[in-house]
Design an enzyme around this catalytic site. Structure first.
Site, PDB file in Angstrom:
ATOM      1  N   PHE A 164       0.821  -1.278  -0.216  1.00  0.00           N
ATOM      2  CA  PHE A 164      -0.124  -0.088   0.012  1.00  0.00           C
ATOM      3  C   PHE A 164       0.803   1.238  -0.046  1.00  0.00           C
ATOM      4  O   PHE A 164       0.107   2.331  -0.284  1.00  0.00           O
ATOM      5  CB  PHE A 164      -0.800   0.022   1.289  1.00  0.00           C
ATOM      6  N   GLU A 191      -5.170  -3.997  -1.924  1.00  0.00           N
ATOM      7  CA  GLU A 191      -6.701  -3.661  -1.635  1.00  0.00           C
ATOM      8  C   GLU A 191      -6.601  -2.376  -1.002  1.00  0.00           C
ATOM      9  O   GLU A 191      -7.688  -1.796  -1.109  1.00  0.00           O
ATOM     10  CB  GLU A 191      -7.118  -4.832  -0.716  1.00  0.00           C
ATOM     11  N   CYS A 296       9.867   1.383   3.171  1.00  0.00           N
ATOM     12  CA  CYS A 296      10.873   0.133   3.357  1.00  0.00           C
ATOM     13  C   CYS A 296      12.145   1.029   3.494  1.00  0.00           C
ATOM     14  O   CYS A 296      13.352   0.240   4.148  1.00  0.00           O
ATOM     15  CB  CYS A 296      10.671  -0.783   2.452  1.00  0.00           C
TER      16      CYS A 296
HETATM   17  P1  NAD Z   1       1.492  -6.835   2.988  1.00  0.00           P
HETATM   18  O1  NAD Z   1       2.710  -7.810   2.987  1.00  0.00           O
HETATM   19  O2  NAD Z   1       0.634  -7.010   3.973  1.00  0.00           O
HETATM   20  O3  NAD Z   1       0.822  -6.833   1.529  1.00  0.00           O
HETATM   21  C1  NAD Z   1       1.431  -6.809   0.367  1.00  0.00           C
HETATM   22  C2  NAD Z   1       0.684  -7.344  -0.854  1.00  0.00           C
HETATM   23  O4  NAD Z   1       0.653  -8.718  -0.561  1.00  0.00           O
HETATM   24  C3  NAD Z   1      -0.647  -6.940  -0.835  1.00  0.00           C
HETATM   25  O5  NAD Z   1      -1.037  -6.804  -2.114  1.00  0.00           O
HETATM   26  C4  NAD Z   1      -1.490  -7.832  -0.188  1.00  0.00           C
HETATM   27  O6  NAD Z   1      -2.843  -8.084  -0.402  1.00  0.00           O
HETATM   28  C5  NAD Z   1      -0.816  -9.306  -0.440  1.00  0.00           C
HETATM   29  N1  NAD Z   1      -0.617 -10.202   0.561  1.00  0.00           N
HETATM   30  C6  NAD Z   1      -0.913 -10.271   1.900  1.00  0.00           C
HETATM   31  N2  NAD Z   1      -1.038 -11.147   2.501  1.00  0.00           N
HETATM   32  C7  NAD Z   1      -0.561 -12.248   1.590  1.00  0.00           C
HETATM   33  C8  NAD Z   1      -0.692 -13.662   1.550  1.00  0.00           C
HETATM   34  N3  NAD Z   1      -0.580 -14.201   2.846  1.00  0.00           N
HETATM   35  N4  NAD Z   1      -0.107 -14.070   0.443  1.00  0.00           N
HETATM   36  C9  NAD Z   1      -0.109 -13.617  -0.783  1.00  0.00           C
HETATM   37  N5  NAD Z   1      -0.212 -12.111  -1.051  1.00  0.00           N
HETATM   38  C10 NAD Z   1      -0.577 -11.394   0.262  1.00  0.00           C
HETATM   39  O7  NAD Z   1       2.356  -5.441   2.952  1.00  0.00           O
HETATM   40  P2  NAD Z   1       1.679  -3.899   3.029  1.00  0.00           P
HETATM   41  O8  NAD Z   1       1.403  -3.695   4.431  1.00  0.00           O
HETATM   42  O9  NAD Z   1       0.754  -3.809   1.916  1.00  0.00           O
HETATM   43  O10 NAD Z   1       3.273  -3.098   2.773  1.00  0.00           O
HETATM   44  C11 NAD Z   1       3.999  -2.753   3.562  1.00  0.00           C
HETATM   45  C12 NAD Z   1       5.239  -3.588   3.716  1.00  0.00           C
HETATM   46  O11 NAD Z   1       5.865  -3.648   2.457  1.00  0.00           O
HETATM   47  C13 NAD Z   1       6.271  -3.282   4.851  1.00  0.00           C
HETATM   48  O12 NAD Z   1       6.951  -4.486   5.401  1.00  0.00           O
HETATM   49  C14 NAD Z   1       7.407  -2.576   3.818  1.00  0.00           C
HETATM   50  O13 NAD Z   1       8.788  -2.691   4.453  1.00  0.00           O
HETATM   51  C15 NAD Z   1       7.336  -3.555   2.653  1.00  0.00           C
HETATM   52  N6  NAD Z   1       7.854  -2.832   1.416  1.00  0.00           N
HETATM   53  C16 NAD Z   1       8.977  -3.299   1.045  1.00  0.00           C
HETATM   54  C17 NAD Z   1       9.692  -2.526  -0.169  1.00  0.00           C
HETATM   55  C18 NAD Z   1      11.044  -3.152  -0.545  1.00  0.00           C
HETATM   56  O14 NAD Z   1      11.251  -2.732  -1.715  1.00  0.00           O
HETATM   57  N7  NAD Z   1      11.555  -3.802   0.123  1.00  0.00           N
HETATM   58  C19 NAD Z   1       9.165  -1.374  -0.486  1.00  0.00           C
HETATM   59  C20 NAD Z   1       7.659  -1.228  -0.100  1.00  0.00           C
HETATM   60  C21 NAD Z   1       7.233  -1.737   0.860  1.00  0.00           C
END
Ligand code: NAD
Length: 495
Positions: A164, A191, A296
């Site tokens: 997100f 979402e 991140c």
């Molecule tokens: P999240 O892991 O909750 O969700 C990310 C995506 O995965 C969403 O589209 C979600 O619908 C989907 N998802 C969630 N649970 C899932 C599952 N069990 N199986 C498959 N898909 C699933 O992350 P978030 O809260 O949306 O974003 C924040 C996180 O993203 C933080 O940990 C941040 O550090 C990380 N992030 C990392 C980078 C990077 O380049 N390393 C960049 C941006 C954000």
């Protein structure tokens, strides 16, 4: 803004939910207003989107790369024309303030510009005369050369699953380069920011992208799982939290797909006694509290070395107190809300855990003067943090800064090495020696020297290490060209 029904974009058309398992309410985190009901669709919607991408692949992959890039050049201009609209959508749906939202769009456009260079990036290599063989003709003793060439080819249908926190930019880490390379694509955005993603994809159609080249499915875990295991998907690009990144990597690779999965982080910032004080305070402040800590690349642990703590600690607390926490649409907003109520609860629990572990709470964001009732937590600063405390080890993804004092440079670098995460580490110093030692020894793939957020431009790979990345080829830069193509080798000789 009235509640809108969010829809998939499949084969160039808006498509209603197919077989959703309920809906997800998209909420403006600053006001609590429901913006959209997002269908939590699953395998049937994914199947329809992948089929559209499969159908579009033959024509798109045969389209000359220069023509494919013309669409991206047009798309860049369409994004510039819609810059304010996209900015406002991010402010409303995500909660960022206006400068941060503009940065999200601008960094996305950088990715389009890089993908426009695909004709150069996709060029193969040739090595003439890798060997010689004798002629088959009895009359000739001529040596016949063997030449060899490597070409880059698209894979087929590629998939992207995004978080997100950068609703416009992170999807653009994936699909523009994937399609520039001749692939077709299915995006499953978070979402929580579906409206931004739908607009990003619709604008690509307006720029002339043929139907089915870029498709979007709305949903959560079920849609992700269907996508990463779909037999017609060749490659999976994921950005999100570490536990999910790890799981997606394992599932996708077990299903025979290539995968690049960017995960979470816990980033350290070292402050040396000789640092330019203003630059250090400014850099730590924007790293820890910019985007409400939801990056991140957010600095989460500040490590003043030796007597740097004497000036750093009081100054960072005073600076953090001055940040105005407000709705992102307020002109004076320094820091917007967190994305949702669940994030607020997570951050508030992290603060409680820090107190319980014995850290010294110098600034309590729970008490800050700010709009009440929605997703606001103000800047929070702990001192006396030690290894092993949860606020030292776990990603909080909110505006909480943990100060961990260390006596020596070596002790401070050791903290970065011990962390299971390895996204970024930064140092503020005026010593070239210290900066070089830090660069060589810190346990992170993106290093900042006197820079609080060392975000690479799109021409470089986004190079997280350890539990911040699962895979081999990172997003962006030449890594992304290699990720979204496979090689063909030709060895030839002519008599
Ligand atoms: P999240 O892991 O909750 O969700 C990310 C995506 O995965 C969403 O589209 C979600 O619908 C989907 N998802 C969630 N649970 C899932 C599952 N069990 N199986 C498959 N898909 C699933 O992350 P978030 O809260 O949306 O974003 C924040 C996180 O993203 C933080 O940990 C941040 O550090 C990380 N992030 C990392 C980078 C990077 O380049 N390393 C960049 C941006 C954000």
């Amino acid at each position: 803004m009235s509640v809108v029904p969010a829809v998939h974009v499949i084969g160039g058309s808006r498509v209603e939910a197919i077989d959703p398992d309920g809906t997800f309410a998209n909420v403006n985190p600053a006001t609590g207003e429901v913006l959209a009901q997002v269908p939590l669709d699953g395998a049937a919607a994914v199947d329809a989107a992948v089929k559209a991408a499969v159908d579009a692949f033959p024509a798109w992959s045969q389209t000359p790369v220069g023509e494919r890039c013309q669409v991206l050049f047009t798309y860049k201009q369409v994004l510039e024309d819609h810059f304010d609209e996209l900015t406002n959508l991010i402010v409303t749906e995500h909660g960022k303030n206006v400068p941060e939202a503009r940065g999200d769009v601008r960094r996305g456009i950088d990715c389009i510009e890089y993908a426009c260079g695909a004709p150069s990036l996709l060029m193969g290599r040739t090595l003439p005369r890798i060997a010689v063989s004798s002629s088959f003709s009895r009359e000739s003793d001529e040596n016949i050369p063997l030449d060899s060439t490597m070409e880059r080819l698209p894979l087929g249908v590629c998939a992207g699953i995004t978080p997100f926190n950068f609703p416009i930019m992170v999807p653009m880490w994936m699909w523009p380069m994937a399609i520039a390379c001749g692939n077709t694509f299915v995006l499953k955005p978070s979402e929580k920011v579906s409206l931004c993603a739908v607009r990003e994809v619709e604008l690509a159609s307006e720029a002339g992208l043929p139907d089915g080249v870029l498709n979007l499915v709305l949903g959560g875990v079920e849609a992700s799982t269907a996508l990463i295991t779909h037999p017609d998907v060749k490659a999976v690009s994921f950005v999100g939290s570490t536990p999910v990144a790890k799981k997606v990597y394992a599932t996708a690779t077990a299903a025979g797909k290539r995968a690049q999965c960017m995960g979470g982080a816990k980033n350290c910032m070292l402050i040396m006694p000789d640092a330019n004080r203003e630059a250090a305070i400014d850099g730590v402040l924007s790293s820890s509290f910019g985007n409400t800590g939801q990056r991140c690349l957010a600095g989460s642990v500040a490590i003043p070395v030796g007597d740097a703590a004497e000036w750093f600690v009081p100054a960072i607390v005073e600076a953090a107190k001055k940040i105005t926490t407000a709705s992102g649409s307020d002109a004076n907003c320094g820091m917007g809300p967190l994305i949702d109520a669940a994030s607020c609860e997570r951050v508030i629990s992290a603060i409680a855990a820090g107190i319980e572990d014995g850290a010294d709470l110098l600034l309590d964001g729970r008490d800050a003067t700010m709009p009440k009732g929605n997703c606001f937590v103000g800047p929070t600063v702990f001192d006396g943090v030690t290894p092993g405390m949860s606020i030292a080890e776990d990603e909080i993804f909110g505006p909480v800064l943990s100060i961990m004092r260390r006596d020596t440079l070596e002790d401070a670098i050791e903290v970065t090495k011990q962390s299971p995460f390895g996204n970024m580490a930064v140092m503020f110093t005026s010593s070239g020696y210290a900066a070089n030692k830090f660069r060589m020894e810190a346990g992170a793939g993106m290093i900042g020297i006197n820079v609080g957020v060392p975000a690479p431009m799109a021409v470089f790979p986004f190079s997280g290490w350890k539990d911040s990345f699962f895979g081999t080829l990172h997003a962006n830069g030449e890594d992304s060209v290699r990720f979204f193509t496979e090689c063909r080798i030709l060895v030839s000789r002519w008599f």
